[in-house]
Design an enzyme around this catalytic site. Sequence first.
Site, mmCIF file in Angstrom:
data_model
loop_
_atom_site.group_PDB
_atom_site.id
_atom_site.type_symbol
_atom_site.label_atom_id
_atom_site.label_comp_id
_atom_site.label_asym_id
_atom_site.label_seq_id
_atom_site.Cartn_x
_atom_site.Cartn_y
_atom_site.Cartn_z
ATOM 1 N N ASP A 54 -31.484 48.372 29.465
ATOM 2 C CA ASP A 54 -30.345 48.304 28.535
ATOM 3 C C ASP A 54 -29.479 47.048 28.625
ATOM 4 O O ASP A 54 -29.099 46.637 29.728
ATOM 5 C CB ASP A 54 -29.363 49.456 28.806
ATOM 6 C CG ASP A 54 -30.027 50.781 29.000
ATOM 7 O OD1 ASP A 54 -31.245 50.886 28.868
ATOM 8 O OD2 ASP A 54 -29.295 51.739 29.313
ATOM 9 N N GLU A 237 -27.774 59.272 25.602
ATOM 10 C CA GLU A 237 -27.472 58.154 26.496
ATOM 11 C C GLU A 237 -26.756 57.056 25.711
ATOM 12 O O GLU A 237 -26.854 56.991 24.485
ATOM 13 C CB GLU A 237 -28.770 57.547 27.067
ATOM 14 C CG GLU A 237 -29.629 58.523 27.850
ATOM 15 C CD GLU A 237 -30.836 57.858 28.513
ATOM 16 O OE1 GLU A 237 -31.076 58.138 29.690
ATOM 17 O OE2 GLU A 237 -31.548 57.070 27.866
HETATM 18 C C1 FRU Z 1 -30.915 54.208 29.103
HETATM 19 C C2 FRU Z 1 -30.619 54.539 30.557
HETATM 20 C C3 FRU Z 1 -29.145 54.805 30.734
HETATM 21 C C4 FRU Z 1 -28.930 54.501 32.184
HETATM 22 C C5 FRU Z 1 -29.863 53.342 32.401
HETATM 23 C C6 FRU Z 1 -30.476 53.280 33.775
HETATM 24 O O1 FRU Z 1 -32.062 53.455 28.922
HETATM 25 O O2 FRU Z 1 -31.398 55.645 30.963
HETATM 26 O O3 FRU Z 1 -28.745 56.095 30.356
HETATM 27 O O4 FRU Z 1 -27.615 54.177 32.480
HETATM 28 O O5 FRU Z 1 -30.889 53.457 31.429
HETATM 29 O O6 FRU Z 1 -31.173 52.091 33.981
#
Ligand code: FRU
Length: 534
Positions: A54, A237
């Site tokens: 992300d 998320e």
């Molecule tokens: C989304 C996610 C988020 C988390 C991160 C962990 O892709 O699962 O929810 O904070 O990636 O790397």
Amino acid sequence: MNKTHIPLLILLSVFVALVACGQKPAKTPAPVSDYREPHRPQFHFSPPAQWMNDPNGMVFYEGEYHLFYQYYPDANVWGPMHWAHAVSTDLVHWEHLPIALFPDSLGYIFSGSAVIDWKNTSGFGKNGQPPMVAIFTYHNMDREKANGKDVETQAIAYSNDLGRTWTKYSKNPVINNPEKDRDFRDPKVIWDEGSRQWVMVLAVGDHAEFWGSPNLKDWSFLSDFGQQFGSHGGVWECPDLFPINVEGSAESKWVLLMNINPGHPNGGSGTQYFVGGFDGKTFKLEESFAKTVPKGTGQWFDYGKDNYAGVTWSDVPKSDGRRLLIGWMSNWEYALKVPTVAWRSANTLPRSLHLHKTPGGYRLHTQPVAELSQLRSKTVPLPGVDITGAFDLDSKTGFSFSTAELELEFDLDKSTAARWGIELRNSKGETYRIGFEKAQNRFFSDRTRAGNAAFSETFADKIHYAPRMVTDKTVRLHLFFDHASAEMFADDGAVSMTEIFFPTEPFTSARIFGEGGNVRLSSGKVSQLKRIWK
Ligand code: FRU
């Protein structure tokens, strides 16, 4: 003592000193890359090496767009998460900076946001300058292994030097886990002028939670949203919440973005959105919009399989006024297995968001940012032409279509083809196709014959579709091809599709094709694009 030992000793003592004061030495992602490996995007952001997911903490300050991102510096797969860091002055060219946040005893550094605390409500400011404050989730592996529910907490860190170095707040976490939900993460914070407070939106399993704070340190629960609405095919998320003007009017609405994995209409990870109002406490859906998102149904931001975890930049100046987003150009279905070695994953192009009031209700459209036009090295106009079979673009332009931009207008009334679009091709006969199906009134992206797909059973098992959202007689397609990806903005951004692919040789050739009839290209423009890396 041997002279060659001195630099080593200095390094060692710097390391010891830094470790002693609780800081890890600044580390830029290594090893250095020439950005010319097979499949390496040439005008999209990707990390120099190793694993990225992300985008995080996007904030604009003092002429720089900051981009942090989920990063694992020790392997090309997901691992203990850090926030890596890059900056850009134009959203196109990026400079890599040392890693900003390292995991510590409270946990891995998961996704989150950053803001400029203009009024110094946090007290972290220095010499009259506002601090940059990052708000992120700690994910604690010990608690996860112990099967605890209190795995995720929210924390903050601040920088007084344009995001170059960071200090974690000594009283972290600022929000403890209420031990109700194991998934309790990805804080996106905005200053809400209406209620004169900081507002945080969190993704909590199957809903969003809103929290408020006067100073970014003390938070109280405001409300929740979402159990009864939208897609619930997976865990929620990376949310975002912001006000946005309705195009062509004085009206303003609030948009809640909510990423979800899995649950996307074409499979795996995707981004849904909600349109409504926020009164400083609760988010309430616009009545007409609520009807389009009964529980189990989402409105989707991008219909391609490779645009995830996108959230928007904070503190873009009012004089600019844009709401700017960047997403992760991958999908958890196969992100860990895509066939690149030196690095894994790239981001989407930066986009601006636009809210339109349409006969079907409020719809979020997206356009590539105008800054990208500086990448055009040469542009060739296309004539209006009736195409039966195929219209070769190589001989018309002399371009290599591994990095190209196409702006095409098709006349639907004068086209009889059942299927038409653009085909990319390489010397091995591998093809990628993106276009339109007349009878079904839908766009498609076909990577089923686009090269290496053996790494995942669901990467190239089917063609992906997007509904058409408007009824114009002209279909406008704006496309970007960059070695391993295609991004299509159709009908001025009413629909977008972002997809990756891995041809075993670059797709250098392109043509417009029509099947089962003619397709009328009314006008077009094709540009060769430059690479952004030195
Ligand atoms: C989304 C996610 C988020 C988390 C991160 C962990 O892709 O699962 O929810 O904070 O990636 O790397």
